[in-house]
Design an enzyme around this catalytic site. Structure first.
Site, PDB file in Angstrom:
ATOM      1  N   ASP A  83       1.211  -7.015   2.732  1.00  0.00           N
ATOM      2  CA  ASP A  83       0.317  -5.927   3.145  1.00  0.00           C
ATOM      3  C   ASP A  83       1.097  -4.785   3.784  1.00  0.00           C
ATOM      4  OD1 ASP A  83      -2.108  -4.650   3.277  1.00  0.00           O
ATOM      5  OD2 ASP A  83      -2.991  -5.948   4.799  1.00  0.00           O
ATOM      6  N   ASP A 106       0.798  -1.228   0.000  1.00  0.00           N
ATOM      7  CA  ASP A 106       0.000   0.000   0.000  1.00  0.00           C
ATOM      8  C   ASP A 106       0.828   1.275   0.000  1.00  0.00           C
ATOM      9  OD1 ASP A 106      -2.982  -0.459   0.144  1.00  0.00           O
ATOM     10  OD2 ASP A 106      -2.346  -1.850   1.698  1.00  0.00           O
ATOM     11  N   HIS A 143      -3.647 -10.993  -0.134  1.00  0.00           N
ATOM     12  CA  HIS A 143      -3.087 -10.757   1.205  1.00  0.00           C
ATOM     13  C   HIS A 143      -4.050 -11.318   2.248  1.00  0.00           C
ATOM     14  CE1 HIS A 143      -5.563  -7.304   0.198  1.00  0.00           C
ATOM     15  NE2 HIS A 143      -5.445  -6.749   1.387  1.00  0.00           N
ATOM     16  N   HIS A 192     -13.689  -4.487  -0.795  1.00  0.00           N
ATOM     17  CA  HIS A 192     -12.858  -4.193   0.368  1.00  0.00           C
ATOM     18  C   HIS A 192     -13.738  -4.528   1.565  1.00  0.00           C
ATOM     19  CE1 HIS A 192     -10.283  -1.861   3.211  1.00  0.00           C
ATOM     20  NE2 HIS A 192      -9.356  -2.492   2.500  1.00  0.00           N
ATOM     21  N   HIS A 229     -10.621 -10.100   1.356  1.00  0.00           N
ATOM     22  CA  HIS A 229     -11.679  -9.202   1.826  1.00  0.00           C
ATOM     23  C   HIS A 229     -13.102  -9.686   1.533  1.00  0.00           C
ATOM     24  CE1 HIS A 229      -9.378  -5.730   3.342  1.00  0.00           C
ATOM     25  NE2 HIS A 229      -8.544  -5.934   2.346  1.00  0.00           N
TER      26      HIS A 229
END
Length: 416
Positions: free
Chosen positions: A309, A43, A240, A173, A219
């Protein structure tokens, strides 16, 4: 008291064990020189937005000198990172607002990283590009959209993102979209709206298969995982996520899904976030290795990858403090008797295999026309959208539930 021979043995062991650890580290460095890690999720672009509003020319945004992040160029080099899916994440509160604009800006940031640091980053769009970047000793930089809310329920936006270099999309998400259920459904914090995927959600999946865009199931709800694994023509990834059996957090992958991962040739890229590793505030490198061992045991070596992540989480394990530490994790796997072939598979070869299969499926679907049927207008939310192209072109999308209740109450008061 210890006898002389016992004492001598203890001393020998004390001398040998550090040597063994050093040997595993040297082997890890050697292996990663030719097979660097491809990580499924980083990220850094989000950090560049939060800290610098995407102004990469600011002196403090220099990626060689960048401080206070898990990721910078020297750390990537030390960690033997050869491929990285950069997340172009935008939060769920952009849904039905400016999600598309915000996502485009994050895609732009990744492209500008490659332009500003061409000696380090090579933006690539296919498996061949990754291998070319390996040969050039650059970080193959790929783009992953983290959340289906980023396409605003538009197949045209999905296709445009693909043309801009996006090569995976996480279907949700931590929020439902108008067509897919997220992991909070499994905690009871959000309602199940689609039994995994709505009919339009299945169209999104078909279009991703046709385009050659990897489907990411991090997610999503368990039902969404199972629907996608049953319907997708190509293998998928969890970019992830970790093993639910070791840490029963709903962001992780349960055993029955791991078996589906194995049977479909799909991939779980292990997350390093403490909350998904130990379900607590603290974790260690060994705890992460436990997850890799477990996925290997249940789903096979071909199903394991790395999905750190980094720069998207606040707490990472001791020993895995930033992206420079991947060799330490590889050394731990070697100490656990992973073979060199198994390590190379987890580092890069599994992801390359999945990517190539996605590309093969795209080739087989070349004669298929793009999906054109839009989502039903009444399935959309938000007041700031028009209805051009729909049969009844007047009005806006359905109001959010709270606003709808207020409107009905107002109407009743006027009629009474």
């Amino acid at each position: 008291m210890l006898g002389g021979s016992t004492l001598a043995l203890v001393l020998v062991l004390c001398l040998l064990l550090p040597c063994a650890g050093q040997h595993h580290r040297e082997e890890a460095e050697r292996i990663m020189t030719t097979t660097p890690v491809i990580d499924g999720h980083n990220d850094l672009p989000w950090q560049l937005l939060k800290r610098f509003n995407n102004q990469l020319g600011l002196p403090e945004a220099n990626l060689v000198l960048l401080n206070g992040t898990h990721t910078n160029i020297p750390k990537l080099r030390s960690g033997h990172v050869g491929g990285q899916f950069w997340s172009v994440y935008v939060p769920c509160d952009t849904q039905n607002k400016d999600a598309v604009k915000r996502t485009l800006e994050q895609i732009d940031v990744v492209h500008r990283m490659c332009e500003l640091y061409p000696e380090t980053f090579a933006c690539v769009i296919d498996s061949a590009g990754i291998q070319q970047a390996f040969q050039s000793k650059k970080v193959a930089s790929l783009i992953g959209v983290e959340g289906g809310h980023s396409i605003d329920s538009s197949l045209g936006v999905l296709r445009t993102f693909y043309r801009l270099g996006v090569r995976y999309m996480t279907l949700t998400h931590s929020c439902n979209t108008p067509w897919a259920d997220n992991w909070l459904v499994d905690t009871g914090d959000e309602p199940s709206l689609h039994h995994g995927l709505s009919p339009f959600g299945k169209t999104v999946l078909e279009e991703m298969n046709r385009l050659g865009m990897i489907v990411d199931l991090a997610h999503v709800s368990v039902e969404t995982m199972k629907v996608v694994l049953s319907l997708s023509k190509a293998p998928v990834i969890f970019s992830h996520s970790s093993a639910y059996r070791l840490c029963p957090h709903r962001r992780n992958v349960p055993d029955d899904v791991l078996r589906m991962v194995a049977s479909t040739g799909s991939l779980v890229m292990i997350n390093f976030y403490n909350a998904y590793v130990t379900c607590g505030d603290t974790a260690t490198l060994a705890d992460v290795a436990d997850h890799m061992d477990y996925v290997k045991k249940v789903a096979g070596t071909q199903s394991v990858g790395f999905g750190g992540d980094y720069d998207g989480v606040t707490r990472v394990p001791t020993g895995l403090e930033d992206v420079s530490t991947y060799p330490a994790l590889v050394a731990e796997l070697l100490a656990r008797n992973w073979t060199e072939a198994e390590v190379k598979a987890a580092l890069a070869e599994n992801l390359l295999r999945v990517f190539k299969k996605v590309e093969e499926v795209k080739t087989t679907l070349q004669g298929m026309a793009a999906r054109e049927m839009p989502i039903a207008f009444e399935e959309l939310e938000g007041t700031c959208r028009t209805s051009y192209g729909y049969a009844n072109s007047a009005g806006t999308a359905r109001l959010p539930p709270a606003a709808l209740v207020l409107a009905l109450a107002l109407l009743c008061s006027l009629l009474s």
